[in-house]
Scaffold this motif. Structure first.
Motif, PDB file in Angstrom:
ATOM      1  N   SER A  60      29.388  59.495  43.063  1.00 62.78           N
ATOM      2  CA  SER A  60      30.538  60.234  42.555  1.00 62.78           C
ATOM      3  C   SER A  60      30.734  59.892  41.081  1.00 62.78           C
ATOM      4  CB  SER A  60      31.791  59.879  43.359  1.00 62.78           C
ATOM      5  OG  SER A  60      31.609  60.155  44.726  1.00 62.78           O
ATOM      6  N   ASN A  61      31.743  60.501  40.466  1.00 63.32           N
ATOM      7  CA  ASN A  61      32.077  60.156  39.090  1.00 63.32           C
ATOM      8  C   ASN A  61      32.345  58.657  38.970  1.00 63.32           C
ATOM      9  OD1 ASN A  61      31.851  62.848  38.526  1.00 63.32           O
ATOM     10  ND2 ASN A  61      34.024  63.182  38.093  1.00 63.32           N
ATOM     11  N   ASN A  62      32.060  58.121  37.798  1.00 64.34           N
ATOM     12  CA  ASN A  62      32.248  56.694  37.480  1.00 64.34           C
ATOM     13  C   ASN A  62      31.162  55.799  38.072  1.00 64.34           C
ATOM     14  OD1 ASN A  62      34.864  57.163  36.177  1.00 64.34           O
ATOM     15  ND2 ASN A  62      35.610  57.505  38.263  1.00 64.34           N
ATOM     16  N   ASP A  63      30.135  56.384  38.705  1.00 65.75           N
ATOM     17  CA  ASP A  63      29.097  55.592  39.350  1.00 65.75           C
ATOM     18  C   ASP A  63      27.737  55.880  38.712  1.00 65.75           C
ATOM     19  OD1 ASP A  63      31.185  54.969  41.069  1.00 65.75           O
ATOM     20  OD2 ASP A  63      30.587  56.501  42.522  1.00 65.75           O
ATOM     21  N   ARG A  64      27.021  54.821  38.317  1.00 67.75           N
ATOM     22  CA  ARG A  64      25.685  54.984  37.732  1.00 67.75           C
ATOM     23  C   ARG A  64      24.824  53.772  38.068  1.00 67.75           C
ATOM     24  NH1 ARG A  64      27.714  57.606  32.041  1.00 67.75           N
ATOM     25  NH2 ARG A  64      27.281  59.783  32.562  1.00 67.75           N
ATOM     26  N   SER A  91      29.073  67.633  35.447  1.00 65.41           N
ATOM     27  CA  SER A  91      29.809  66.907  34.416  1.00 65.41           C
ATOM     28  C   SER A  91      28.914  65.899  33.730  1.00 65.41           C
ATOM     29  CB  SER A  91      30.995  66.180  35.052  1.00 65.41           C
ATOM     30  OG  SER A  91      30.533  65.089  35.841  1.00 65.41           O
ATOM     31  N   TRP A  93      28.862  62.904  34.207  1.00 64.40           N
ATOM     32  CA  TRP A  93      28.439  61.888  35.164  1.00 64.40           C
ATOM     33  C   TRP A  93      27.086  62.227  35.787  1.00 64.40           C
ATOM     34  CZ3 TRP A  93      30.843  57.543  34.619  1.00 64.40           C
ATOM     35  CH2 TRP A  93      32.163  57.546  34.152  1.00 64.40           C
ATOM     36  N   ASN A  94      26.630  63.456  35.635  1.00 63.52           N
ATOM     37  CA  ASN A  94      25.325  63.854  36.152  1.00 63.52           C
ATOM     38  C   ASN A  94      24.206  63.679  35.118  1.00 63.52           C
ATOM     39  OD1 ASN A  94      27.500  66.020  37.365  1.00 63.52           O
ATOM     40  ND2 ASN A  94      26.077  65.283  38.908  1.00 63.52           N
ATOM     41  N   TYR A 110      31.527  53.307  30.867  1.00 64.22           N
ATOM     42  CA  TYR A 110      31.180  54.412  31.767  1.00 64.22           C
ATOM     43  C   TYR A 110      29.831  54.240  32.458  1.00 64.22           C
ATOM     44  CZ  TYR A 110      34.772  56.360  28.724  1.00 64.22           C
ATOM     45  OH  TYR A 110      35.925  56.553  27.996  1.00 64.22           O
ATOM     46  N   GLU A 112      27.030  53.486  31.210  1.00 62.75           N
ATOM     47  CA  GLU A 112      25.851  53.858  30.426  1.00 62.75           C
ATOM     48  C   GLU A 112      24.985  52.629  30.159  1.00 62.75           C
ATOM     49  OE1 GLU A 112      26.449  56.256  27.034  1.00 62.75           O
ATOM     50  OE2 GLU A 112      27.588  57.786  28.099  1.00 62.75           O
ATOM     51  N   ARG A 124      22.263  65.572  29.097  1.00 60.88           N
ATOM     52  CA  ARG A 124      23.672  65.677  29.496  1.00 60.88           C
ATOM     53  C   ARG A 124      24.007  67.130  29.857  1.00 60.88           C
ATOM     54  NH1 ARG A 124      28.944  63.223  26.259  1.00 60.88           N
ATOM     55  NH2 ARG A 124      30.516  64.388  27.443  1.00 60.88           N
ATOM     56  N   GLY A 201      23.566  59.239  36.990  1.00 59.58           N
ATOM     57  CA  GLY A 201      24.584  59.477  37.997  1.00 59.58           C
ATOM     58  C   GLY A 201      24.187  60.501  39.030  1.00 59.58           C
TER      59      GLY A 201
END
Length: 227
Positions: A60-64, A91, A93-94, A110, A112, A124, A201
């Motif tokens: 999900s967002n915020n996850d990498r 977004s 995040w992808n 984030y 990165e 991006r 992400g």
């Protein structure tokens, strides 16, 4: 003359052989694992990874998270690093990241891969461009393109000039659509902090990773000497 030729050939073989042994491998995930040359770094958030035929990141967002090489001395040799990457529309995040440095996600920025002395290419999808980044979150050379899709990305490193060339074959159509160059001479790369890595992400997929030794000017010179 034969002795001189034999000696020069042995020196050449030793140099080229050592470089190849240090950097060369290919990974298509046919073993359904990360393979013997790479492992997951420290990610952030709730992340699911899959190695069944390719390397896929679900999050999900915020996850990498990033997949990096065990070896961390790539800045000391010339190499060509390639991978097929598939990016889905979405977004920031992808985004997909690809380069050299540290394979750990930076939880303070984030997720990165900006820890250490990284040089990276970023695909991006939310704003539709590929660019390169030199360490501390600095974006350079943004060029427009359709990021969603499958692309061939390449990093060529020159250990003598400490410079990186990133190529983006948009759509994997056999031609280089965008080329970016970065100076890594001031990034503080050492044999301990220069892994090769890739990741990002949710929805990003990598396949057909390869690292090959690039021709070295010193090897060419020695070959001429032997002749």
């Amino acid at each position: 003359m034969n002795n001189q030729l034999s000696f020069s050939s042995l020196v050449l073989a030793a140099l080229v052989g050592n470089a190849s042994a240090a950097v060369s491998f290919a990974e298509d995930f046919s073993s359904n694992t990360a393979g013997p040359n790479m492992a997951l770094g420290t990610g952030i958030g709730a992340i699911a990874t899959d190695f069944t035929g390719d390397f896929t990141i679900s999050s999900s967002n915020n996850d990498r998270i990033y997949l990096g090489t065990y070896d961390a001395d790539y800045s000391t040799v010339d190499f060509v690093f390639q991978a097929m990457v598939t990016v889905v529309a979405g977004s920031a995040w992808n985004s997909a990241f690809f380069g050299m440095g540290a394979d750990d996600a930076n939880s303070s920025f984030y997720g990165e891969p900006t820890t250490g002395s990284n040089l990276v290419m970023v695909l991006r999808p939310d704003v539709g461009y590929a660019n390169t980044r030199d360490n501390a979150f600095v974006g350079t050379n943004p060029l427009s393109g359709t990021v969603a899709g499958t692309h061939l990305v390449t990093m060529t490193w020159n250990s003598t000039t400490m410079s990186a060339t990133f190529d983006w074959d948009q759509g994997n159509n056999g031609s280089v659509d965008h080329t970016f160059m970065l100076d890594g001479s001031d990034n503080g790369f050492t044999a301990a902090n220069s892994q090769l890595f890739l990741g990002g992400g949710g929805g990003v997929t990598f396949d057909n990773i390869s690292v090959a030794a690039a021709p070295e000017p010193s090897s060419t010179a020695l070959l001429g000497l032997g002749g």
